[in-house]
Scaffold this active site. Structure first.
Site, mmCIF file in Angstrom:
data_model
loop_
_atom_site.group_PDB
_atom_site.id
_atom_site.type_symbol
_atom_site.label_atom_id
_atom_site.label_comp_id
_atom_site.label_asym_id
_atom_site.label_seq_id
_atom_site.Cartn_x
_atom_site.Cartn_y
_atom_site.Cartn_z
ATOM 1 N N ASN A 167 0.831 -1.203 0.000
ATOM 2 C CA ASN A 167 0.000 0.000 0.000
ATOM 3 C C ASN A 167 0.861 1.246 0.000
ATOM 4 O O ASN A 167 1.960 1.279 0.543
ATOM 5 C CB ASN A 167 -0.969 -0.010 1.188
ATOM 6 C CG ASN A 167 -0.406 0.676 2.420
ATOM 7 O OD1 ASN A 167 -0.482 1.902 2.541
ATOM 8 N ND2 ASN A 167 0.197 -0.109 3.313
ATOM 9 N N PHE A 201 -1.693 8.078 4.400
ATOM 10 C CA PHE A 201 -2.483 8.648 5.504
ATOM 11 C C PHE A 201 -3.743 9.377 5.029
ATOM 12 O O PHE A 201 -4.032 10.519 5.446
ATOM 13 C CB PHE A 201 -1.643 9.630 6.334
ATOM 14 C CG PHE A 201 -0.552 9.014 7.164
ATOM 15 C CD1 PHE A 201 -0.510 7.664 7.418
ATOM 16 C CD2 PHE A 201 0.450 9.817 7.712
ATOM 17 C CE1 PHE A 201 0.509 7.101 8.199
ATOM 18 C CE2 PHE A 201 1.462 9.277 8.493
ATOM 19 C CZ PHE A 201 1.484 7.919 8.723
ATOM 20 N N SER A 240 5.582 4.922 8.921
ATOM 21 C CA SER A 240 4.932 4.598 7.645
ATOM 22 C C SER A 240 5.819 5.099 6.518
ATOM 23 O O SER A 240 6.363 6.201 6.596
ATOM 24 C CB SER A 240 3.557 5.245 7.559
ATOM 25 O OG SER A 240 2.655 4.539 8.359
ATOM 26 N N ASN A 266 5.013 5.966 3.482
ATOM 27 C CA ASN A 266 4.371 6.697 2.385
ATOM 28 C C ASN A 266 4.193 8.196 2.613
ATOM 29 O O ASN A 266 3.576 8.871 1.814
ATOM 30 C CB ASN A 266 3.005 6.057 2.084
ATOM 31 C CG ASN A 266 3.147 4.587 1.717
ATOM 32 O OD1 ASN A 266 3.949 4.246 0.854
ATOM 33 N ND2 ASN A 266 2.418 3.727 2.396
ATOM 34 N N THR A 267 4.695 8.688 3.747
ATOM 35 C CA THR A 267 4.700 10.140 3.982
ATOM 36 C C THR A 267 6.160 10.570 3.962
ATOM 37 O O THR A 267 6.918 10.216 4.870
ATOM 38 C CB THR A 267 4.047 10.472 5.351
ATOM 39 O OG1 THR A 267 2.670 10.109 5.288
ATOM 40 C CG2 THR A 267 4.168 11.953 5.685
ATOM 41 N N LYS A 323 5.596 3.302 17.192
ATOM 42 C CA LYS A 323 5.549 2.254 16.151
ATOM 43 C C LYS A 323 6.736 2.424 15.218
ATOM 44 O O LYS A 323 6.919 3.483 14.620
ATOM 45 C CB LYS A 323 4.231 2.346 15.375
ATOM 46 C CG LYS A 323 4.068 1.209 14.358
ATOM 47 C CD LYS A 323 2.635 1.085 13.912
ATOM 48 C CE LYS A 323 2.447 -0.026 12.893
ATOM 49 N NZ LYS A 323 1.050 -0.183 12.493
ATOM 50 N N ASN A 346 5.924 -1.750 11.455
ATOM 51 C CA ASN A 346 5.120 -1.238 10.339
ATOM 52 C C ASN A 346 5.464 -2.039 9.075
ATOM 53 O O ASN A 346 6.166 -3.053 9.142
ATOM 54 C CB ASN A 346 5.432 0.255 10.157
ATOM 55 C CG ASN A 346 4.189 1.025 9.728
ATOM 56 O OD1 ASN A 346 3.479 0.593 8.808
ATOM 57 N ND2 ASN A 346 3.923 2.140 10.365
HETATM 58 C C1 LIG Z 1 -3.534 -1.033 3.528
HETATM 59 C C2 LIG Z 1 -2.737 -0.781 4.772
HETATM 60 C C3 LIG Z 1 -2.837 0.436 5.447
HETATM 61 C C4 LIG Z 1 -2.093 0.679 6.594
HETATM 62 N N1 LIG Z 1 -2.220 1.873 7.238
HETATM 63 C C5 LIG Z 1 -1.529 2.083 8.387
HETATM 64 C C6 LIG Z 1 -1.672 3.307 9.084
HETATM 65 O O1 LIG Z 1 -2.442 4.185 8.720
HETATM 66 N N2 LIG Z 1 -0.918 3.474 10.204
HETATM 67 C C7 LIG Z 1 -0.066 2.510 10.694
HETATM 68 O O2 LIG Z 1 0.572 2.710 11.724
HETATM 69 N N3 LIG Z 1 0.062 1.334 10.049
HETATM 70 C C8 LIG Z 1 -0.634 1.105 8.923
HETATM 71 N N4 LIG Z 1 -0.505 -0.081 8.269
HETATM 72 C C9 LIG Z 1 0.434 -1.093 8.813
HETATM 73 C C10 LIG Z 1 -0.284 -2.140 9.654
HETATM 74 O O3 LIG Z 1 -0.885 -1.561 10.797
HETATM 75 C C11 LIG Z 1 0.696 -3.241 10.100
HETATM 76 O O4 LIG Z 1 1.587 -2.696 11.031
HETATM 77 C C12 LIG Z 1 1.477 -3.850 8.960
HETATM 78 O O5 LIG Z 1 0.670 -4.014 7.811
HETATM 79 C C13 LIG Z 1 2.099 -5.202 9.322
HETATM 80 O O6 LIG Z 1 1.121 -6.120 9.727
HETATM 81 P P1 LIG Z 1 0.446 -7.208 8.746
HETATM 82 O O7 LIG Z 1 1.562 -7.947 8.073
HETATM 83 O O8 LIG Z 1 -0.414 -8.040 9.646
HETATM 84 O O9 LIG Z 1 -0.359 -6.440 7.771
HETATM 85 C C14 LIG Z 1 -1.225 -0.331 7.104
HETATM 86 C C15 LIG Z 1 -1.143 -1.559 6.438
HETATM 87 C C16 LIG Z 1 -1.883 -1.792 5.291
HETATM 88 C C17 LIG Z 1 -1.757 -3.121 4.608
#
Ligand SMILES: Cc1cc2nc3c(=O)[nH]c(=O)nc-3n(C[C@H](O)[C@H](O)[C@H](O)COP(=O)(O)O)c2cc1C
Length: 338
Positions: free
Chosen positions: A116, A120, A185, A187-188, A223, A252
């Protein structure tokens, strides 16, 4: 063997592009949040309870909803009904923002992964505070802990980042059982620079001063990214300890796409199965170097991967990509085998 969600609901949802499927699911859960009968139905997925106390909070089970799934906090009662032991909403920024151009979420089913680059997208701290106030007034506020994940607005410079976080913190603290500072994250642009010890120290000091005040001090969680070097991680842990941080979320999404075939690759943060080993190694390393409790996030798809996180030293875990692929029955599967 496939569970009910994997057999019936996932094929339907996967007919749509990833972001549309996400919206449809959230809309459904938002609607369900208003009806007792719908919430009762969702409760049929609930896992067994295994309460745990951490940060002075009681978690009915250690499985949380990871940040990003419900950025705007629109379906709190539904997530609790599905059996999550805690819910983390956000990332919320001080200013509302649309995020990156679409398409910006990509499924990689073979790899059990997502990429992704949402950037934000969220309604902003003011609107989300108003929404949370309405949920509280409605009497449907969940009984499980609710964390609020905050990040820097895209339009705010790195120099102004602390004030940006402070704004969101002040707007949202009364609704949060804990606050997560998202500095990881991908992407910012520039956000991950806040992981540098000097910048992090300034941010944690400013927010820490606020968090400790008032009638209910808020546990602060940081995080982190899985793309840090060993030395960077050690430096971050030292800053977190100096500032009395309550927990670390590891991790993350990653910018390491080496496991992804080039023809499937996209720019953005990679999550899911390819992240599992790396994020578990971070949990292990944090537990070895520090006594700060760890919330593990990254590639949890079944009871085995959840067990690995706890073995590595996690106090709690969070689901995102595994939930998208495996559905609500994943919670029960994990709890039955823990
Ligand atoms: C589509 C998408 C959007 C996400 N948006 C955020 C976010 O806004 N803030 C954040 O801290 N992590 C965000 N994450 C990260 C997840 O909270 C998580 O830490 C990360 O995906 C690893 O876990 P997973 O392998 O179970 O997905 C996002 C992940 C995905 C896939």
């Amino acid at each position: 063997m496939k569970n009910g969600y994997e057999r019936f609901l996932r094929p339907l949802l996967f007919c749509f592009n990833a972001e549309t499927a996400h919206h449809l699911t959230l809309e459904l859960l938002q609607k369900a949040s208003h009806f007792d009968s719908a919430l009762r139905l969702l409760r049929s997925f609930q896992p067994s309870s295994k309460p745990k106390t951490l940060f002075g909070l009681t978690f009915p089970n250690p499985i949380g909803l990871a940040a990003g799934l419900d950025k705007n906090g629109i379906a709190l009662p539904a997530w609790a009904a599905l059996g999550f032991g805690f819910i983390e909403i956000g990332t919320v920024t001080a200013k509302a923002q649309p995020g990156s151009p679409k398409p910006r979420i990509f499924r990689l089913p073979e790899q059990q992964a997502l990429i992704n680059r949402l950037g934000f997208n969220n309604d902003g701290a003011d609107a989300i505070a108003e929404r949370l106030c309405a949920v509280r007034k409605s009497g449907r506020w969940p009984t499980v802990p609710v964390g609020i994940n905050i990040g820097k607005s895209g339009a705010t410079s790195l120099e102004e980042a602390t004030n940006d976080y402070l704004y969101s913190f002040r707007m949202l603290r009364e609704f949060a059982d804990y606050i997560t500072l998202n500095i990881s994250s991908p992407n910012t642009p520039g956000l991950r620079d806040l992981q540098e010890p000097e910048k992090l120290s300034q941010l944690l000091n400013a927010i820490g001063n606020e968090a400790g005040t008032g009638t209910a001090p808020k546990p602060l969680i940081v995080k982190i990214s899985p793309d840090l070097s060993g030395a960077e991680l050690t430096a971050i842990l030292a800053v977190c300890e100096e500032n009395g941080i309550s927990g670390i979320t590891a991790t993350n999404t990653t910018l390491d796409h080496s496991s992804i075939p080039p023809q499937l690759d996209q720019a953005g943060g990679l999550s899911g199965a390819p992240l599992e080993t790396k994020s578990t190694a971070f949990v292990r390393e944090i537990a070895a170097q520090s006594t700060i409790p760890v919330i593990a996030s990254g590639g949890i798809f079944h009871a085995q991967s959840a067990r690995e996180k706890f073995r590595a030293g996690a106090a709690l875990i969070q689901l995102y990509t595994g939930f998208v692929y495996r559905g609500p029955q994943l919670l029960r599967e994990i709890m039955d085998k823990l």
